[in-house]
Design an enzyme around this catalytic site. Structure first.
Site, short mmCIF file in Angstrom:
data_model
loop_
_atom_site.label_atom_id
_atom_site.label_comp_id
_atom_site.label_asym_id
_atom_site.label_seq_id
_atom_site.Cartn_x
_atom_site.Cartn_y
_atom_site.Cartn_z
N GLU A 377 0.80 -1.19 -0.05
CA GLU A 377 0.06 0.07 -0.16
C GLU A 377 1.03 1.21 -0.10
O GLU A 377 0.43 2.16 -0.63
CB GLU A 377 -1.08 -0.01 1.26
N THR A 503 -10.97 7.28 -13.81
CA THR A 503 -10.07 6.63 -12.86
C THR A 503 -10.47 5.72 -12.55
O THR A 503 -9.64 4.90 -11.68
CB THR A 503 -9.89 8.00 -11.91
#
Length: 513
Positions: A377, A503
């Protein structure tokens, strides 16, 4: 792009050994690592993985927003309108799965976007729901018009897109026109925020402009482009420390920036993404957006490109704040290579293409260096803060992990896809296959796909009991398209794109076609 918070509570975390609870590739699962796999068999395997996730969602979670793939429960993090269904639509269309497409279309016609008991995010609702419906409409009215026989089902997508935008548009009713993001659609209220974020404000124009172009009602385009106007001409001038690179937060009352913190990380990212994509959508109307992207891209290459001391061959993007570079990045940021590649090929700029490929290679390194083959992450290359337990990782890989979670994010595969489409080099398809295979290995459960707590643990750590809707919209779509035949919606080298992806990886038809 999605906001950087994992939004995962401890109660959503299922502590289970994946090797015990979810044996990798049982008899019902396709084997993905055969050296004799052909392009077609890889495409088929990805379609099978998509269907596996859909079947589990349909059985245990539909019409709620997302499946909890460990407990076989469900969640409603996106207002209970069926986010996974709407997010899955364009992928199901591209895969030509008429059964799933019709199931989703039937659901869309039943959604009441005026009703929810929870706060509505203008940003998330725009990219997932509005983008998903508009994309389905453009595909089913265009290159995939033979898939659904009942045209009225397709027309509902545009009707519901307008209904949703009409519910949301009060967000822009502010002194400046910069919208609130967190909305109470029942009362017409908001969370009282003083500022809105760069990406949240700057990731609306594509979907809202497309809606205007399809309906002939300019209201939606005008609202989103008014908000964007403050980002294109940032005030005060100090909010733009380098040409094209602007701060992170905008005052809702007057449209002025409140800081000059610069990054391509979550919270800022898709503002830059949409600058070049608006130009692809309509170069006649959005030349200024392109100019601002070019300025930002050139400044990024000059001021934000960073090379770890242990791996100077790698390129990551630093952040910048008041003269100081922040040497950390995120999985979210790894869309950046794809943005440079799209801009480079559309504008015929080999310098942007080459820099984009450098960024793609850096993000590939974050996948290639972990025990699972999936990237973390967040990560850093700041040598002043390396944990002793990760010194060897930094020396070998050029980064250390600051959050080892993986919540089914798509950005690395997304940039691999752009690299494949722009260069045609088989290496990038191999990287996509490796990344998809790792996700299929470590994240797959009996009903879907779960997140991981630690990508650098041999088994991926424990499981997050949540399957984000963007698994359907993005991970599966970008993976599949790399092995699918060329088509109108595929990214094209040069300036011949007929579609542009929002997106959330929903392709909308460009204005000129």
């Amino acid at each position: 792009m999605h906001l950087p918070s994992l939004s995962l509570s401890l109660t959503a975390l299922a502590i289970a050994s994946p090797s015990a609870a979810y044996p990798h590739f049982g008899s019902s699962q396709p084997v993905l690592h055969s050296s004799s796999d052909t392009t077609q068999s890889r495409a088929d395997a990805i379609k099978a993985a998509f269907s596996h996730a859909w079947d589990g969602y349909l059985q245990y979670a539909f019409p709620h927003d997302e499946l909890h793939p460990v407990s076989n429960g469900y969640g409603d993090s996106r207002n209970g309108w069926g986010a996974s269904a709407v997010d899955a639509l364009s992928t199901a269309v591209i895969m030509r799965n008429a059964t799933i497409v019709n199931q989703i279309l039937d659901h869309v016609g039943k959604i009441d976007y005026s009703k929810t008991n929870t706060t509505v995010s203008l940003f998330e609702t725009t990219i997932r729901y509005l983008g998903g419906m508009l994309s389905g409409y453009d595909l089913l009215k265009g290159p995939v018009s033979d898939l659904v026989q009942n045209s009225s089902k397709i027309d509902v997508l545009l009707t519901q897109s307008k209904n949703l935008a009409d519910v949301l548009k009060f967000a822009f009713d502010t002194p400046s026109g910069v919208p609130y993001n967190n909305l109470n659609i029942t009362s017409g209220g908001n969370d009282g925020a003083k500022t809105n974020g760069l990406a949240v404000t700057g990731t609306l124009a594509l979907e809202w402009t497309r809606l205007s172009d399809l309906t002939g009602d300019t209201t939606y385009a005008d609202l989103s482009q008014k908000a964007e106007s403050y980002l294109l001409n940032p005030q005060p001038k100090s909010a733009e420390p380098f040409p094209g690179l602007v701060g992170s937060n905008i005052n809702i009352s007057n449209g002025q920036f409140t800081d000059a913190q610069v990054s391509w990380n979550g919270g800022d990212d898709s503002y830059y993404e949409y600058l070049i994509k608006m130009y692809v959508y309509d170069p006649k109307r959005f030349g200024l957006y392109k100019d601002r992207w070019v300025a930002a891209a050139q400044s990024t290459m000059q001021h934000l490109a960073s090379h770890p001391s242990s791996r100077p061959d790698l390129t990551f993007l630093a952040s910048y704040n008041n003269g100081t570079l922040g040497l950390s990045s995120q999985h979210l940021t790894c869309f950046d290579g794809g943005s440079f590649l799209l801009g480079g090929t559309v504008l015929n700029r080999t310098d942007f293409i080459n820099f984009g490929l450098d960024l793609v290679s850096g993000c590939h390194d974050t996948y290639n260096s972990t025990l699972t083959g999936i990237g973390p992450e967040s990560f850093s290359w700041d040598t002043s803060d390396i944990p002793s337990s990760q010194q060897s990782l930094y020396e070998k890989a050029g980064f250390y992990i600051t959050s080892g979670a993986y919540i089914l994010r798509p950005e690395v595969i997304e940039s691999f896809y752009y690299a494949w489409r722009v260069t045609g080099q088989e290496t990038y398809r191999d990287w996509i296959w490796s990344a998809f295979s790792a996700v299929n290995d470590y994240c797959r459960t009996s009903s879907g796909f779960s997140g991981l707590t630690d990508v650098n643990a041999a088994n991926g750590g424990s499981r997050y009991d949540n399957q984000e809707s963007f698994l359907f919209a993005e991970v599966m779509k970008y993976s599949y398209m790399a092995f699918a035949e060329d088509a109108a919606w595929q990214v094209q080298p040069g300036s011949g794109n007929q579609f542009v992806f929002n997106t959330e990886a929903h392709p909308v038809r460009v204005s000129s076609t």
